[in-house]
Write a protein that holds these residues in place. Sequence first.
Motif, PDB file in Angstrom:
ATOM      1  N   GLU B  14     -13.893  -3.786  -1.033  1.00 48.23           N
ATOM      2  CA  GLU B  14     -14.707  -4.783  -0.319  1.00 48.23           C
ATOM      3  C   GLU B  14     -16.077  -4.233   0.081  1.00 48.23           C
ATOM      4  O   GLU B  14     -16.909  -4.957   0.620  1.00 48.23           O
ATOM      5  CB  GLU B  14     -13.964  -5.259   0.932  1.00 48.23           C
ATOM      6  CG  GLU B  14     -12.775  -6.141   0.587  1.00 48.23           C
ATOM      7  CD  GLU B  14     -11.910  -6.453   1.789  1.00 48.23           C
ATOM      8  OE1 GLU B  14     -12.344  -6.247   2.932  1.00 48.23           O
ATOM      9  OE2 GLU B  14     -10.772  -6.910   1.571  1.00 48.23           O
ATOM     10  N   LYS B  16     -19.854  -3.062  -0.172  1.00 49.46           N
ATOM     11  CA  LYS B  16     -21.002  -3.383  -1.021  1.00 49.46           C
ATOM     12  C   LYS B  16     -21.678  -2.073  -1.400  1.00 49.46           C
ATOM     13  O   LYS B  16     -22.200  -1.364  -0.544  1.00 49.46           O
ATOM     14  CB  LYS B  16     -21.983  -4.279  -0.267  1.00 49.46           C
ATOM     15  CG  LYS B  16     -21.655  -5.739  -0.415  1.00 49.46           C
ATOM     16  CD  LYS B  16     -22.832  -6.616  -0.033  1.00 49.46           C
ATOM     17  CE  LYS B  16     -22.444  -8.075  -0.171  1.00 49.46           C
ATOM     18  NZ  LYS B  16     -23.234  -8.951   0.665  1.00 49.46           N
ATOM     19  N   LYS B  32     -16.915   2.761   3.216  1.00 50.64           N
ATOM     20  CA  LYS B  32     -15.543   2.948   3.687  1.00 50.64           C
ATOM     21  C   LYS B  32     -14.740   3.444   2.489  1.00 50.64           C
ATOM     22  O   LYS B  32     -14.754   2.827   1.423  1.00 50.64           O
ATOM     23  CB  LYS B  32     -15.005   1.619   4.197  1.00 50.64           C
ATOM     24  CG  LYS B  32     -13.786   1.806   5.022  1.00 50.64           C
ATOM     25  CD  LYS B  32     -13.315   0.499   5.607  1.00 50.64           C
ATOM     26  CE  LYS B  32     -11.829   0.581   5.716  1.00 50.64           C
ATOM     27  NZ  LYS B  32     -11.126  -0.383   4.908  1.00 50.64           N
ATOM     28  N   GLU B  40      -2.255   5.549  -5.863  1.00 54.07           N
ATOM     29  CA  GLU B  40      -1.120   5.201  -4.995  1.00 54.07           C
ATOM     30  C   GLU B  40       0.177   5.121  -5.811  1.00 54.07           C
ATOM     31  O   GLU B  40       1.247   5.488  -5.326  1.00 54.07           O
ATOM     32  CB  GLU B  40      -1.356   3.861  -4.294  1.00 54.07           C
ATOM     33  CG  GLU B  40      -2.422   3.927  -3.218  1.00 54.07           C
ATOM     34  CD  GLU B  40      -2.472   2.655  -2.387  1.00 54.07           C
ATOM     35  OE1 GLU B  40      -1.482   1.898  -2.370  1.00 54.07           O
ATOM     36  OE2 GLU B  40      -3.516   2.421  -1.757  1.00 54.07           O
ATOM     37  N   ARG B  73      -4.878  12.368   3.695  1.00 49.98           N
ATOM     38  CA  ARG B  73      -4.080  12.074   4.892  1.00 49.98           C
ATOM     39  C   ARG B  73      -3.141  10.903   4.623  1.00 49.98           C
ATOM     40  O   ARG B  73      -1.989  10.909   5.062  1.00 49.98           O
ATOM     41  CB  ARG B  73      -4.998  11.772   6.077  1.00 49.98           C
ATOM     42  CG  ARG B  73      -5.808  12.965   6.520  1.00 49.98           C
ATOM     43  CD  ARG B  73      -6.659  12.605   7.725  1.00 49.98           C
ATOM     44  NE  ARG B  73      -5.821  12.243   8.844  1.00 49.98           N
ATOM     45  CZ  ARG B  73      -5.516  13.069   9.840  1.00 49.98           C
ATOM     46  NH1 ARG B  73      -5.983  14.297   9.844  1.00 49.98           N
ATOM     47  NH2 ARG B  73      -4.746  12.684  10.823  1.00 49.98           N
ATOM     48  N   TYR B 187       4.002   1.644   2.241  1.00 49.71           N
ATOM     49  CA  TYR B 187       2.978   1.834   3.257  1.00 49.71           C
ATOM     50  C   TYR B 187       3.194   3.206   3.875  1.00 49.71           C
ATOM     51  O   TYR B 187       4.324   3.672   3.986  1.00 49.71           O
ATOM     52  CB  TYR B 187       3.116   0.795   4.368  1.00 49.71           C
ATOM     53  CG  TYR B 187       2.776  -0.617   3.957  1.00 49.71           C
ATOM     54  CD1 TYR B 187       1.459  -1.034   3.888  1.00 49.71           C
ATOM     55  CD2 TYR B 187       3.776  -1.520   3.640  1.00 49.71           C
ATOM     56  CE1 TYR B 187       1.143  -2.326   3.508  1.00 49.71           C
ATOM     57  CE2 TYR B 187       3.471  -2.814   3.260  1.00 49.71           C
ATOM     58  CZ  TYR B 187       2.158  -3.216   3.197  1.00 49.71           C
ATOM     59  OH  TYR B 187       1.865  -4.487   2.830  1.00 49.71           O
ATOM     60  N   ALA B 188       2.102   3.818   4.297  1.00 46.74           N
ATOM     61  CA  ALA B 188       2.254   4.973   5.172  1.00 46.74           C
ATOM     62  C   ALA B 188       2.855   4.415   6.459  1.00 46.74           C
ATOM     63  O   ALA B 188       2.513   3.338   6.867  1.00 46.74           O
ATOM     64  CB  ALA B 188       0.889   5.578   5.448  1.00 46.74           C
ATOM     65  N   SER B 189       3.822   5.114   7.066  1.00 43.70           N
ATOM     66  CA  SER B 189       4.376   4.593   8.315  1.00 43.70           C
ATOM     67  C   SER B 189       3.647   5.240   9.484  1.00 43.70           C
ATOM     68  O   SER B 189       3.014   6.280   9.330  1.00 43.70           O
ATOM     69  CB  SER B 189       5.867   4.894   8.400  1.00 43.70           C
ATOM     70  OG  SER B 189       6.046   6.287   8.564  1.00 43.70           O
ATOM     71  N   LEU B 190       3.751   4.618  10.661  1.00 39.36           N
ATOM     72  CA  LEU B 190       3.098   5.210  11.825  1.00 39.36           C
ATOM     73  C   LEU B 190       3.680   6.571  12.170  1.00 39.36           C
ATOM     74  O   LEU B 190       2.932   7.515  12.416  1.00 39.36           O
ATOM     75  CB  LEU B 190       3.175   4.270  13.029  1.00 39.36           C
ATOM     76  CG  LEU B 190       2.393   2.968  12.919  1.00 39.36           C
ATOM     77  CD1 LEU B 190       2.063   2.428  14.292  1.00 39.36           C
ATOM     78  CD2 LEU B 190       1.105   3.124  12.162  1.00 39.36           C
ATOM     79  N   ILE B 193       2.074   8.915   9.849  1.00 41.75           N
ATOM     80  CA  ILE B 193       0.689   9.271  10.215  1.00 41.75           C
ATOM     81  C   ILE B 193       0.712  10.407  11.232  1.00 41.75           C
ATOM     82  O   ILE B 193      -0.064  11.355  11.143  1.00 41.75           O
ATOM     83  CB  ILE B 193      -0.052   8.036  10.783  1.00 41.75           C
ATOM     84  CG1 ILE B 193      -0.374   7.053   9.649  1.00 41.75           C
ATOM     85  CG2 ILE B 193      -1.338   8.447  11.503  1.00 41.75           C
ATOM     86  CD1 ILE B 193      -0.971   5.729  10.102  1.00 41.75           C
ATOM     87  N   MET B 194       1.645  10.310  12.193  1.00 41.08           N
ATOM     88  CA  MET B 194       1.736  11.354  13.227  1.00 41.08           C
ATOM     89  C   MET B 194       2.184  12.692  12.613  1.00 41.08           C
ATOM     90  O   MET B 194       1.651  13.739  12.941  1.00 41.08           O
ATOM     91  CB  MET B 194       2.715  10.929  14.335  1.00 41.08           C
ATOM     92  CG  MET B 194       2.240   9.708  15.101  1.00 41.08           C
ATOM     93  SD  MET B 194       0.569   9.962  15.743  1.00 41.08           S
ATOM     94  CE  MET B 194       0.208   8.400  16.460  1.00 41.08           C
TER      95      MET B 194
END
Lengths: 379, 261
Positions: B14, B16, B32, B40, B73, B187-190, B193-194
């Motif tokens: 997304e 530009k 970004k 993936e 990450r 998905y990466a899980s929360l 992430i920790m």
Amino acid sequence: MNFDFTTEQKEIKELALKFVKNEIIPKAQEYDEKGIFPKEEFKKAWEIGLINTCIPAEYGGAGFSNVDSILISETLAYGCMGMNTSFMANDLALLPIVIGGSHEQKQKWLTPFTENFKIASFCLTEPNNGSDAAGIQTTFKDEGSHWVINGNKMWITNAGHADLFVVYGTIDPSLKHKGISAVVVEKGTPGIELGKKEDKMGHRSSDTRGIRFNNVKVPKENMLGKPGAGWAIAMATLDHSRPLVASSAVGGAQRALDLAVQYAKERNQFGVNIGKHQAIQMMLSDMAMKTEAARLLTYKAAAMADQKIKNTEIASYAKAFAADSCMQITTDAVQIYGGYGYSKEYPVEKLMRDAKLIQIYEGTSQIQRLVIARELLNK
Amino acid sequence: MNIFVCVKQVPDTETKVKPSGDGTFIDTTSIKWIMNPYDEFAVEQALLVKQTNASANITVVRVGSVKDTEALRTAMAMGADDAILVQADDNLDSYMIAKALKGAIDKSGKKPDLILTGKQAIDDDCLQVPQLLAQMLNLPSVSVVVGFEDGGKLKLKRETEGGSLEIYEVDKPAVVACNKGLNTPRYASLPGIMKAKKKPMTEFKLADVGVSDADRRVKYSNFQLPPEKPPGKKMDATDTAKQKDVVKQVVQLLRNEAKAI
């Protein structure tokens, strides 16, 4: 003063946004129209850790801060305020256990929510007691080893799917708020009668019902804190949950703003896109300012809770300002979309319907102002 | 079993994109970054292998600038065990990247049993790094892979033009370049992430992995945005007398300009 988020917080938000774009936004319109409960999305969100963010690490939770939680809630609400109501209701129901429960109670009721996908309901409001929460009529009668619950609850989120209910009642109505207590009632306990699913204006994917407790017997050890501790638990819960509700309004407002900006660049009138017209520019700017102001108040209220600073007043600022702003911003988004905005073919009318409830539930915008005035005048 | 997954960080779809001031690359200041979506599938395939082989170790490798380590990450939050970052500018060519990846894998001290990559990066769309890397490591490689079975030898399904499938039996180690359809990336899980916070990330400089400017094969210049699409053509066919001519013109345009018929 630092407005930055940690790397982990940014990643949490990114993950939530990815989930919202893949799983929530594609379903939001259909679920709203048909009133479908988002059980599959709820479970998927639980699997990746977006649900039950209030459970402390020692009971198997992620040990998130309030700021972490509102980042998630804001992002989920960006996808659908209605689905987020269902998701957040778990936190609202579990918070009284986090705040007022004993170590054994937390092990018994919080940990299972981290091990398996479960749904919880917070049962405070009654048919005759909304804003006047201290006027609760549901009674807890002491029968030696048991409490016996009798009474009606109303507007209970997730009621039709809940595995566990946190129910407020009074041990003696004459004691007013000093008699209010909270007990945990597990699904399947005899005497729980669910009402019909309410047909609502917005948040139509969230399951809202009345519940009748008919001589429901629960063991004494299901009471959170001492008899009469319920009022303090409820108020502390709301201090934590108001920023969460405010964040839902911020997410909804941001969605309305993003859609309106996008549409203003696409829609042509008088030979140019409508974003070139000052009348639209004024509206978009006001929408953006209010969204950001609401967001900052919300983050502040959550950060105060994290720092264990009493946040009652700021949390009420955040809840009222974010909800009222969200209503205005979503209304303006419909205005910018014009006739198309009024049609269900386009996404903004849903936002307007969803925004309305945030001014009403978990303390109306008027109740928030009473809370603020009380804090101001009693200083 | 040592699995290496090579990932690239690319601008979010997304975002530009605009050329940098001197036209030698894109302006990376306000971009970004995300993990290249094809990578993936490679990360997910590594995690699926690890599910049946708990002793497998998954290392994710990336060559690129350090200011953002999103892709590594994310891969570790999804479940990869450790990461290697080769610090370099974002404008390397495919040869340099492949050589840097080889250098990083050599330097890790782990002998690769399987190397997984995406089939292409969605920014420059070169489709070269997996094959170059395999050549440099003297390993077999299969690209555009949509089916993966490991029964001692790898049985890989490869998509070809027209939708037919080729099936390859390949000795390990091998370089496998993954395509959409191979799996559904988690998905990466929360909690993931920790946990990723505590996972080790080794950093190398380009020189550490044996790459210098002399390795550059492609020099970039004159980056430009594609020309704006010309507006559509309008024909007036309200007058019945003209309609035959208009139809002729449209057919001519479709045939000669649009080459649609």
